[in-house]
Design a protein around this motif. Structure first.
Motif, PDB file in Angstrom:
ATOM      1  N   MET A   1       0.935  -1.091   0.052  1.00  0.00           N
ATOM      2  CA  MET A   1      -0.134  -0.220  -0.022  1.00  0.00           C
ATOM      3  C   MET A   1       1.010   1.251  -0.119  1.00  0.00           C
ATOM      4  SD  MET A   1      -3.393   0.668  -0.024  1.00  0.00           S
ATOM      5  CE  MET A   1      -3.981  -0.768   0.968  1.00  0.00           C
ATOM      6  N   TYR A   2       0.621   2.215  -0.888  1.00  0.00           N
ATOM      7  CA  TYR A   2       1.234   3.402  -0.901  1.00  0.00           C
ATOM      8  C   TYR A   2       1.056   4.466   0.092  1.00  0.00           C
ATOM      9  CZ  TYR A   2       2.985   7.776  -2.788  1.00  0.00           C
ATOM     10  OH  TYR A   2       3.570   9.209  -2.951  1.00  0.00           O
ATOM     11  N   ILE A   3       2.176   4.879   0.966  1.00  0.00           N
ATOM     12  CA  ILE A   3       2.115   5.784   1.826  1.00  0.00           C
ATOM     13  C   ILE A   3       3.281   6.869   1.342  1.00  0.00           C
ATOM     14  CG2 ILE A   3       2.324   6.512   4.143  1.00  0.00           C
ATOM     15  CD1 ILE A   3      -0.230   4.923   3.714  1.00  0.00           C
ATOM     16  N   PRO A   4       3.014   8.135   1.145  1.00  0.00           N
ATOM     17  CA  PRO A   4       4.290   8.980   0.702  1.00  0.00           C
ATOM     18  C   PRO A   4       4.866   9.168   2.106  1.00  0.00           C
ATOM     19  CG  PRO A   4       2.266  10.375   0.765  1.00  0.00           C
ATOM     20  CD  PRO A   4       1.945   8.666   0.938  1.00  0.00           C
ATOM     21  N   TYR A  44       9.673  16.250   9.161  1.00  0.00           N
ATOM     22  CA  TYR A  44       9.561  14.809   9.396  1.00  0.00           C
ATOM     23  C   TYR A  44      10.533  13.834   8.746  1.00  0.00           C
ATOM     24  CZ  TYR A  44       5.035  15.941  11.572  1.00  0.00           C
ATOM     25  OH  TYR A  44       4.056  16.256  12.254  1.00  0.00           O
ATOM     26  N   GLY A  45      11.256  14.443   7.609  1.00  0.00           N
ATOM     27  CA  GLY A  45      12.052  13.773   6.708  1.00  0.00           C
ATOM     28  C   GLY A  45      11.518  12.657   6.059  1.00  0.00           C
ATOM     29  N   SER A  46      12.053  11.622   6.010  1.00  0.00           N
ATOM     30  CA  SER A  46      11.534  10.532   5.157  1.00  0.00           C
ATOM     31  C   SER A  46      10.576   9.535   6.076  1.00  0.00           C
ATOM     32  CB  SER A  46      12.766   9.623   4.863  1.00  0.00           C
ATOM     33  OG  SER A  46      13.443   8.919   5.713  1.00  0.00           O
ATOM     34  N   GLY A  47       9.968   9.965   6.976  1.00  0.00           N
ATOM     35  CA  GLY A  47       9.004   9.203   7.993  1.00  0.00           C
ATOM     36  C   GLY A  47       7.782   9.095   7.265  1.00  0.00           C
ATOM     37  N   LYS A  48       7.364   8.091   7.399  1.00  0.00           N
ATOM     38  CA  LYS A  48       6.031   7.666   6.980  1.00  0.00           C
ATOM     39  C   LYS A  48       4.474   7.815   8.159  1.00  0.00           C
ATOM     40  CE  LYS A  48       7.027   5.177   2.985  1.00  0.00           C
ATOM     41  NZ  LYS A  48       6.683   3.792   2.174  1.00  0.00           N
TER      42      LYS A  48
END
Length: 232
Positions: A1-4, A44-48
């Motif tokens: 599932m896609y989460i940016p 938040y940087g690269s966090g999801k």
């Protein structure tokens, strides 16, 4: 599932702001709350797991459009509070921790509120139970605004209609298609725009329709999405 990631979401909001400005659909100075939200997302940087707000005090404001039926110029304003956590996908099947998306239509000549809708994730009551209604819903009226309405209809909290979640990007597309057809014709086939919309559809629509597809032939979708079924 896609989460940016938060950084990807910040980039998406910046792209939305730029494209709306290039098409003359916003006054840059009036809708800079989008850039403020993008700036905060980058932290938040690269966090999801991330959150952004377009505040009521700094909403997305689109240019006036003519309403032939009302014989007035109107303009839409949008504000949103959205919080995403990838960890919720395993727990609930959708990544939304918070969602409150509001569209208001304003009469340009007198500042009067003509129409208001919310697309929300059900909120918790004092007992930490979800409010009655579908977990994701569209609601007419709802919470009061800084703009005054002519009718008590804006005080109504129900009905809450089953509706997939939407974000700022999908709401912007809906408004462009409805109120700004010339700009829509210029925009709708552009690869960058299609990619932007596709990512938001995967974030918002895909989890909702995956759940709907699982139950559509064996149960009531209203029952399936009734908020109390999703209490922790």
């Amino acid at each position: 599932m896609y989460i940016p990631t938060a950084h990807e979401m910040a980039k998406a909001l910046t792209y939305l702001y730029t494209r709306l400005g290039e098409l003359g659909l916003i006054d840059y100075s009036q809708s800079n709350g989008i850039l403020e939200a993008a700036s905060k997302l980058r932290k938040y940087g690269s966090g999801k797991a991330w959150r952004y707000r377009i505040e009521r005090s700094k909403p997305l404001i689109l240019i006036p459009a003519s309403s032939a039926r009302l014989n007035v110029d109107i303009y839409p304003i949008v504000f949103i509070d959205i919080e995403i956590d990838e960890a919720l996908l395993k727990e609930k099947g959708f990544p939304f921790k918070t969602l409150s998306l509001t569209l208001e239509i304003i009469n340009k000549s007198n500042g009067q509120l003509i129409h208001r809708i919310h697309i929300d994730l059900a909120t918790f009551n004092e007992e930490r139970k979800y409010q009655d209604g579908p977990i994701f819903h569209l609601q007419f009226g709802g919470k009061s605004s800084e703009k005054k309405a002519d009718s008590d209809v804006f005080k109504l909290r129900r009905p809450r209609l089953l509706h997939p979640p939407m974000d700022l990007i999908l709401m912007a597309e809906m408004l462009i298609t409805n109120f700004y057809p010339e700009q829509w014709e210029k925009l709708k086939n552009q690869p960058g725009w299609i990619a932007l919309i596709s990512d938001s559809q995967k974030l918002c629509y895909m989890p909702f329709f995956n759940i709907a597809n699982e139950y559509i032939e064996k149960d009531s979708l209203m029952k399936t999405f009734w908020a109390s079924n999703w209490d922790a």
